[in-house]
Design an enzyme around this catalytic site. Structure first.
Site, PDB file in Angstrom:
ATOM      1  N   TYR A 133       7.987  15.017 -63.038  1.00 61.05           N
ATOM      2  CA  TYR A 133       6.640  15.160 -62.452  1.00 61.05           C
ATOM      3  C   TYR A 133       5.593  14.723 -63.460  1.00 61.05           C
ATOM      4  CZ  TYR A 133       6.286  17.158 -57.820  1.00 61.05           C
ATOM      5  OH  TYR A 133       6.258  17.317 -56.469  1.00 61.05           O
TER       6      TYR A 133
ATOM      7  N   GLU B 260       1.801  14.497 -62.646  1.00 60.09           N
ATOM      8  CA  GLU B 260       0.474  14.478 -62.016  1.00 60.09           C
ATOM      9  C   GLU B 260      -0.593  14.179 -63.051  1.00 60.09           C
ATOM     10  OE1 GLU B 260      -0.210  17.905 -59.574  1.00 60.09           O
ATOM     11  OE2 GLU B 260       1.535  17.487 -58.329  1.00 60.09           O
TER      12      GLU B 260
ATOM     13  N   ASP C 133      -7.070  -6.824 -49.049  1.00 62.46           N
ATOM     14  CA  ASP C 133      -5.711  -6.279 -48.913  1.00 62.46           C
ATOM     15  C   ASP C 133      -4.761  -7.469 -49.011  1.00 62.46           C
ATOM     16  OD1 ASP C 133      -3.251  -5.365 -48.077  1.00 62.46           O
ATOM     17  OD2 ASP C 133      -4.049  -4.110 -46.469  1.00 62.46           O
TER      18      ASP C 133
ATOM     19  N   THR D  50       0.682  -3.874 -51.572  1.00 62.42           N
ATOM     20  CA  THR D  50       2.003  -3.295 -51.774  1.00 62.42           C
ATOM     21  C   THR D  50       2.681  -4.118 -52.866  1.00 62.42           C
ATOM     22  OG1 THR D  50       2.778  -4.670 -49.951  1.00 62.42           O
ATOM     23  CG2 THR D  50       2.351  -2.365 -49.453  1.00 62.42           C
TER      24      THR D  50
ATOM     25  N   LYS E  87       6.555  -7.034 -51.198  1.00 63.70           N
ATOM     26  CA  LYS E  87       6.658  -8.187 -50.276  1.00 63.70           C
ATOM     27  C   LYS E  87       6.851  -9.449 -51.122  1.00 63.70           C
ATOM     28  CE  LYS E  87       4.103  -5.873 -46.584  1.00 63.70           C
ATOM     29  NZ  LYS E  87       3.323  -4.707 -47.041  1.00 63.70           N
TER      30      LYS E  87
ATOM     31  N   ARG F 148       9.460  -0.617 -53.354  1.00 65.84           N
ATOM     32  CA  ARG F 148       8.487  -0.141 -52.369  1.00 65.84           C
ATOM     33  C   ARG F 148       7.439   0.688 -53.070  1.00 65.84           C
ATOM     34  NH1 ARG F 148      10.590  -0.833 -47.077  1.00 65.84           N
ATOM     35  NH2 ARG F 148       8.535  -0.153 -46.472  1.00 65.84           N
TER      36      ARG F 148
HETATM   37  N1  DSN Z   1       4.822  -3.109 -42.315  1.00 63.78           N
HETATM   38  C1  DSN Z   1       4.078  -4.118 -43.015  1.00 63.78           C
HETATM   39  C2  DSN Z   1       4.356  -5.486 -42.490  1.00 63.78           C
HETATM   40  O1  DSN Z   1       5.446  -5.690 -41.996  1.00 63.78           O
HETATM   41  O2  DSN Z   1       3.523  -6.379 -42.586  1.00 63.78           O
HETATM   42  C3  DSN Z   1       2.639  -3.836 -42.980  1.00 63.78           C
HETATM   43  O3  DSN Z   1       2.404  -2.498 -43.246  1.00 63.78           O
END
Ligand code: DSN
Length: 422
Positions: free
Chosen positions: A56, A58, A202, A228, A231, A237
């Site tokens: 942990y 925090e 974003d 994120t 990707k 993740r």
């Molecule tokens: N789930 C993501 C996507 O597939 O683009 C977006 O949150």
């Protein structure tokens, strides 16, 4: 078999181990084209599966609420410094659990319930958290939405400007989940400045392309950048929020203690590894190859009569309306999955059908490029897709199974990080 191997898990919980092995094999044998997915490196996998999950932490490095941070502090600092260096930003927060919590932190930092936020409508390519009605961001705030032109499939920046002037949003989001074209960050910045809004880029989908120089960077234009990490950036993740110095404190406070408790330290370590990988020439080549593959695939699909939103792509993502092919997105996606080609059904702009049974499919080239495929294979991929769509209309399962076999045969020649043939 899964790599790293999982002998302890196999002994302790054979049922679960078998499912994980099945998933590894599935990822190896399928042409994975879900635009938001990728294959992380074995190094990222190793970092993500360590004893860091036990701890942990925090707070932030040097300012924690729990003792024992002698190793976690430098790990999080490494991730932060690498994010700053890769993207050229003043400040990075690497703690958001994923993209939606990262965007929620933006709301908490800059908006009060009922305030106006502007984002791209979900069916036009935006994200749920950009103010769509079923999301908390659409329920608790006052969302105004822009879209794309019916004629060109491109964002109509005149419409965005007019809407911003009329509605005076406090925050404007640009970016999305089904945007196949370059995002014009300078134009969005000009609009945001004019109406006194905070501009949030974003870049979840394109972060790897930005890092690798294959898409223009929002740095210098957006006040806040959310992304994120899993990707095109090819990490575990997770998510990050990057800001100018001016917005660092409110964002950090919104992530912790505003929204989250302890960061997931094993994920932070995986992000740090992915960012180190993203700083290499190899990754730059990868990012450019992702785009080259998407362009080649889009051209081959158009040749086969696919109707692509905006006519093509500038990034990793392709959105196709299957109406002219005589099939809806969902049955086509299901047939393609049987044929070894994994993608998702998706609404297309101005879709007359419902989101759970829309007209289109969305696909991307991030994962297949990690496997090593190039422009050379894209006409073959388009051919398989076309044949599978035709087979879906004729309920020709034998054709789908034949294609799946051919896909697996091709992919057998392209190694997958995280898997080895026994
Ligand atoms: N789930 C993501 C996507 O597939 O683009 C977006 O949150």
């Amino acid at each position: 078999m899964h790599v790293p191997q999982i002998p302890q898990l196999t002994a302790a919980d054979p049922q679960l181990a078998e499912l994980i092995e099945g998933e590894a094999r599935r990822q190896h044998d399928k042409l994975r084209m879900i635009a938001s997915e990728n294959y992380v490196s074995t190094a990222v996998l190793e970092a993500s599966g360590t004893v860091l999950t036990n701890k942990y932490s925090e707070g932030y490095p040097g300012r924690r609420y729990y003792e024992g941070q002698q190793f976690v502090d430098p790990i999080e600092t490494l991730a932060i410094e690498r994010a700053k260096s890769v993207f050229g930003v003043a400040h990075a927060n690497v703690q958001p659990y994923s993209g939606s919590p990262a965007n929620l932190a933006v709301y908490l930092a800059f908006l009060s319930p009922g305030d106006t936020v502007m984002g791209m409508a979900l069916p036009m390519g935006g994200h749920l958290t950009h103010g769509w009605s079923v999301s908390a961001t659409g329920k608790w705030f006052n969302p105004v939405r822009y879209g794309v032109s019916r004629e060109t499939g491109l964002i109509d920046l005149d419409e965005v400007r007019d809407l911003a002037r009329r509605e005076r949003p406090k925050v404007i989001f640009c970016g999305g989940t089904a945007v196949p074209r370059t995002i014009d960050f300078p134009a969005f910045a000009e609009i945001a400045r004019e109406v006194g809004a905070i501009l949030v880029a974003d870049i979840a989908h394109i972060a790897g392309l930005v890092a690798g120089g294959a898409h223009p960077s929002p740095v210098g234009y957006a006040d806040v950048i959310t992304t994120t990490t899993h990707k095109t950036l090819r990490g575990p993740r997770g998510a990050m929020i990057m800001t100018t110095e001016q917005y660092a404190a409110p964002i950090d406070k919104a992530v912790f203690p505003g929204l989250q408790g302890g960061p997931h330290n094993h994920t932070t370590a995986g992000i740090a590894v992915a960012l180190r990988e993203a700083s290499t020439d190899n990754f730059r080549r990868y990012a450019h190859q992702v785009v080259a593959n998407a362009r080649a695939l889009a051209a081959a699909l158009v040749e086969r009569g696919f109707d692509l939103a905006s006519g093509g792509t500038d990034n990793h993502l392709i959105l196709a309306d299957l109406t002219a092919k005589g099939v809806a997105g969902k049955p086509a996606a299901q047939a393609l999955d049987r044929a070894g080609i994994e993608l998702n059904y998706n609404t297309v702009p101005y879709d007359p059908r419902k989101p759970f049974d829309p007209s289109g499919i969305r696909l991307g080239t991030a994962a297949l490029t990690t496997r090593g495929l190039t422009e050379e294979q894209m006409p073959q991929v388009a051919g398989w897709m076309d044949d599978a769509v035709t087979a879906s209309i004729k309920d020709d399962d034998a054709a789908l199974d034949r294609i799946a076999g051919e896909v697996a045969d091709l992919l057998a020649g392209y190694p997958m990080p995280g898997y080895a043939t026994a």
